[in-house]
Every structure is written in structure tokens, then in C-alpha cells.
Scaffold this active site. Structure first.
Site, PDB file in Angstrom:
ATOM      1  N   HIS A  73       0.551   4.071  -2.847  1.00 28.38           N
ATOM      2  CA  HIS A  73       0.170   5.461  -2.563  1.00 28.38           C
ATOM      3  C   HIS A  73       1.288   6.453  -2.870  1.00 28.38           C
ATOM      4  O   HIS A  73       1.023   7.630  -3.117  1.00 28.38           O
ATOM      5  CB  HIS A  73      -0.277   5.600  -1.104  1.00 28.38           C
ATOM      6  CG  HIS A  73      -1.684   5.168  -0.887  1.00 28.38           C
ATOM      7  ND1 HIS A  73      -2.464   5.617   0.146  1.00 28.38           N
ATOM      8  CD2 HIS A  73      -2.480   4.327  -1.600  1.00 28.38           C
ATOM      9  CE1 HIS A  73      -3.666   5.063   0.077  1.00 28.38           C
ATOM     10  NE2 HIS A  73      -3.695   4.263  -0.960  1.00 28.38           N
ATOM     11  N   ARG A  79       0.831  -1.207   0.000  1.00 29.11           N
ATOM     12  CA  ARG A  79       0.000   0.000   0.000  1.00 29.11           C
ATOM     13  C   ARG A  79       0.871   1.265   0.000  1.00 29.11           C
ATOM     14  O   ARG A  79       0.541   2.246  -0.671  1.00 29.11           O
ATOM     15  CB  ARG A  79      -0.944  -0.021   1.212  1.00 29.11           C
ATOM     16  CG  ARG A  79      -1.928   1.127   1.236  1.00 29.11           C
ATOM     17  CD  ARG A  79      -3.029   0.937   2.303  1.00 29.11           C
ATOM     18  NE  ARG A  79      -3.694   2.196   2.579  1.00 29.11           N
ATOM     19  CZ  ARG A  79      -3.679   2.820   3.767  1.00 29.11           C
ATOM     20  NH1 ARG A  79      -3.046   2.273   4.792  1.00 29.11           N
ATOM     21  NH2 ARG A  79      -4.295   3.970   3.920  1.00 29.11           N
ATOM     22  N   HIS A 137      -5.837  -6.350  -3.754  1.00 35.13           N
ATOM     23  CA  HIS A 137      -6.686  -6.510  -2.570  1.00 35.13           C
ATOM     24  C   HIS A 137      -6.847  -7.969  -2.154  1.00 35.13           C
ATOM     25  O   HIS A 137      -7.573  -8.257  -1.201  1.00 35.13           O
ATOM     26  CB  HIS A 137      -8.041  -5.821  -2.778  1.00 35.13           C
ATOM     27  CG  HIS A 137      -7.952  -4.316  -2.652  1.00 35.13           C
ATOM     28  ND1 HIS A 137      -8.976  -3.475  -3.006  1.00 35.13           N
ATOM     29  CD2 HIS A 137      -6.947  -3.523  -2.198  1.00 35.13           C
ATOM     30  CE1 HIS A 137      -8.602  -2.212  -2.779  1.00 35.13           C
ATOM     31  NE2 HIS A 137      -7.382  -2.212  -2.304  1.00 35.13           N
ATOM     32  N   TRP A 173     -10.167  -8.965   2.399  1.00 34.27           N
ATOM     33  CA  TRP A 173     -10.898  -9.321   1.169  1.00 34.27           C
ATOM     34  C   TRP A 173     -10.885 -10.836   0.934  1.00 34.27           C
ATOM     35  O   TRP A 173     -11.746 -11.369   0.254  1.00 34.27           O
ATOM     36  CB  TRP A 173     -10.257  -8.645  -0.036  1.00 34.27           C
ATOM     37  CG  TRP A 173     -10.419  -7.165  -0.109  1.00 34.27           C
ATOM     38  CD1 TRP A 173     -11.418  -6.501  -0.791  1.00 34.27           C
ATOM     39  CD2 TRP A 173      -9.581  -6.146   0.451  1.00 34.27           C
ATOM     40  NE1 TRP A 173     -11.228  -5.133  -0.665  1.00 34.27           N
ATOM     41  CE2 TRP A 173     -10.120  -4.893   0.089  1.00 34.27           C
ATOM     42  CE3 TRP A 173      -8.422  -6.166   1.240  1.00 34.27           C
ATOM     43  CZ2 TRP A 173      -9.540  -3.675   0.466  1.00 34.27           C
ATOM     44  CZ3 TRP A 173      -7.847  -4.963   1.628  1.00 34.27           C
ATOM     45  CH2 TRP A 173      -8.407  -3.739   1.243  1.00 34.27           C
TER      46      TRP A 173
END
Ligand code: ZEM
Length: 295
Positions: free
Chosen positions: A51, A47, A174, A190
Site C-alpha cells: 500500500h 500489505r 494473497h 485465502w
């Protein structure tokens, strides 16, 4: 007379082997804390890589992974980046030991390590990002908002230069990790194997019945059967939009195809905003997994 002493300092030029050493150090850090989440820092590092790259705007060539501007406020404090201080703090340890690496290279390399060490595909990667300044930081609102629909997803990802197929492939990340109420407001993983990279995210999207979760938090879906898995509105859209659905179904049916497409798209993501002239090699490197090295 004056004797001048000239200190000649030769600049250290790291090789592929040096980056492999950084890779190995990051790999060792992934599961050093069994108490953290599902036992691995891998997902939160993916992540961080995402980002730090996904702020790219192809229209004015701002943002992207080059300058690692998430080090600076206010970008560090953007709500989208909640919780990534954990990932950045872990990376500080590595930065201390390998002070010659730029933050942009370090953070994107951490994403590569995490994917590869969690059984994912090889991610071709190149070194060459440089540290920027606070003035290079990007405005809030460049990353996707999970509560929105297909128009929003396209607006955000087309701005980075991605197409529908790449949006779907990237969303397959995910398979990893989970949502945290104290970071995004959403809750839960998920998939049943959040520290192993698989195409289960796509399989579950089609195989499970997804219903709106009844709770006080933001709108999210839960699987009707076990109520232990979640999907964001932007995840569910991949089964509703005709163009997205075609790719999502293909990835649910064939993990090989997903791995190939994910590898290409993630590699591209990690290079957003980096001038070609900055890369130290024209050919991207495939760094070895710890398994391949039998360390
Ligand atoms: Zn995510 N993501 N993401 N994502 N993401 C979260 C967590 C993780 C969206 C999103 O709003 C959220 C991509 C795309 C998109 C990962 C990787 C990638 C969370 C939960 C949210 C809300 C944060 C929390 O609470 O900790 C949206 C709307 C996306 C648009 C499609 C792409 C692309 C990714 C990589 C290629 C990963 C690995 C996580 C899990 C992090 C963790 O800490 O476990």
C-alpha cells in the site's frame, strides 16, 4: 579574540551489512507475538509495503514508495489502509534502533523480509528512498477496490505501469494473511497456510468450487467444501478473464514460475516513484534469510 569550535559531524553512510542488520531485526519481530492473527506479522507487513508503493501514478510520477506518505493524515486514514497502523507501529521499534533508515526503505524492506522469511522467493531490493512531507501524500482511491471487476483491476495496475501478467503474479501475495471484518469488511484467509508463501492461492482458485458467501457483509466467495477459505471478487476475476486466466493457470501449475515472476513484479512495485538517481547502488541487493545466516 573568539575561539570558534567547529563540531564536525560525519554523516553515517550505511552499507549493505547495515541493511542486513535491519533485515535481521525485522525478521526477529515477525513472530514475537504468537497471539496475533496466525502467529506472524509477516502478512500485514507485506500489505504495508504494497500500500505504500501501489499509490504510484506513472502519468504524473506521483505516489509510490519514495516518501512514505502513509505516515500522514489523511492518507493514513484512507479506508484502504485500515489496520496498517499495526504494521507501522511495529516498524517504529525498528526505526528507533536504526534511526538512519528512511521510512520508505524501512517499509519496503519489511515486505522483502516478510516474503523471504515466509519461504518465498528472494526479492532483490535497493536502498535510497527519502522521507517526504504531508504535501506529497496521495489522494484516496488509488488502491484497488476488491468489489470490482477486470476493467477496474487493469485501470488501477496499468496506472502503476504493470501488465496483465504482473497483475496476476502480484495477486498471488494473497497466499498470505487474511481479511478482517474490522479492517476491510471482508473475512477469512485465502489459503490453509497463511504464513507460508506458496502458489496455493492459484491452485485453490482452480481446484475448489467457489460460491457466494451468504452473509450480511460485502460480496465475497467461500470454498464450497470447507467454507473456511475466501476469495474476493477481484481474486475470482483471475479465473474468469481470458488473459488473466492464462497466467493464473500457469502459476497454479508451476510454483517455480510463479516465484520468479512474483519476485520481479514485487521488486518493481517496491521501487515505484523512486528516482533512479536516489538509489545507493545500481545493482539491487539480495539480502540473506535468517536460515542462510544460521544465526
Ligand atoms: Zn491485498 N487485500 N489486495 N494485495 N493483501 C487484503 C489483504 C492482503 C486487494 C484487497 O482489497 C485486499 C494485493 C492486491 C490486492 C495483501 C497483499 C497484496 C485485504 C484484506 C483486502 C480487502 C484487508 C484486511 O481486512 O485486513 C485487492 C483488491 C487487490 C488487487 C489485486 C497485492 C498486489 C499484494 C502484495 C503484493 C496481503 C499480504 C494481505 C493480508 C494482510 C493481513 O493482514 O493478513
Amino acid at each position: 579574540s573568539v575561539t570558534q569550535v567547529v563540531k564536525s559531524k560525519t554523516k553515517f553512510t550505511p552499507t549493505k551489512e547495515d541493511y542486513q542488520k535491519v533485515y535481521n531485526r525485522i525478521a526477529d519481530l515477525l513472530d514475537e507475538n504468537g497471539e496475533y492473527d496466525d502467529g506472524s506479522y509477516g502478512p500485514v507487513l507485506v500489505r504495508l509495503a504494497w500500500h505504500s508503493s501501489g499509490t504510484y501514478d506513472k502519468n504524473d510520477n506521483t505516489g509510490g514508495s519514495n516518501y512514505a506518505t502513509m505516515r500522514f493524515d489523511p492518507e493514513a486514514l484512507h479506508a484502504a489502509n485500515n489496520g496498517l497502523n499495526i504494521a507501522r507501529t511495529i516498524m517504529e521499534k525498528v526505526k528507533k534502533e536504526f534511526d538512519w533508515i528512511s521510512y520508505g526503505d524501512l517499509w519496503t524492506l519489511a515486505g522483502v523480509v516478510a516474503i523471504q522469511e515466509m519461504q518465498g522467493p528472494k526479492i532483490p531490493w535497493r536502498a535510497g528512498r527519502i522521507d517526504g512531507f504531508a504535501k506529497d501524500a496521495t489522494p484516496d482511491g488509488r488502491l484497488p477496490d476488491a468489489t470490482q471487476g477486470s476493467d477496474h483491476l487493469r485501470n488501477i495496475f496499468y496506472r502503476m505501469g504493470f501488465n496483465d501478467q504482473e497483475i496476476v503474479a502480484l495477486s498471488g501475495a494473497h497466499a498470505l494473511g487474511r481479511c478482517h471484518t474490522d479492517r476491510s469488511g471482508f473475512e477469512g484467509p485465502w489459503t490453509f497456510s497463511p504464513t507460508t508463501f506458496t502458489n496455493d492461492y492459484f491452485k485453490l482458485l482452480f481446484d475448489e468450487k467457489w460460491v457466494w458467501k451468504k452473509w450480511n457483509g460485502p460480496k465475497q466467495l467461500e470454498d464450497k467444501k470447507t467454507k473456511s477459505l475466501m476469495m474476493l471478487p477481484t481474486d475470482y476475476v483471475l479465473t474468469q478473464d481470458k488473459s488473466f486466466k492464462k497466467f493464473a493457470k500457469a502459476y497454479a501449475d508451476n510454483q517455480e514460475v510463479f516465484f520468479q515472476d512474483f519476485s520481479k513484479a514485487f521488486s518493481k512495485l517496491l521501487e515505484l516513484g523512486v528516482p533512479q538517481s536516489q538509489f545507493v547502488s545500481t545493482e539491487p541487493w539480495e539480502l540473506k534469510t535468517t536460515d542462510e545466516q544460521q544465526r
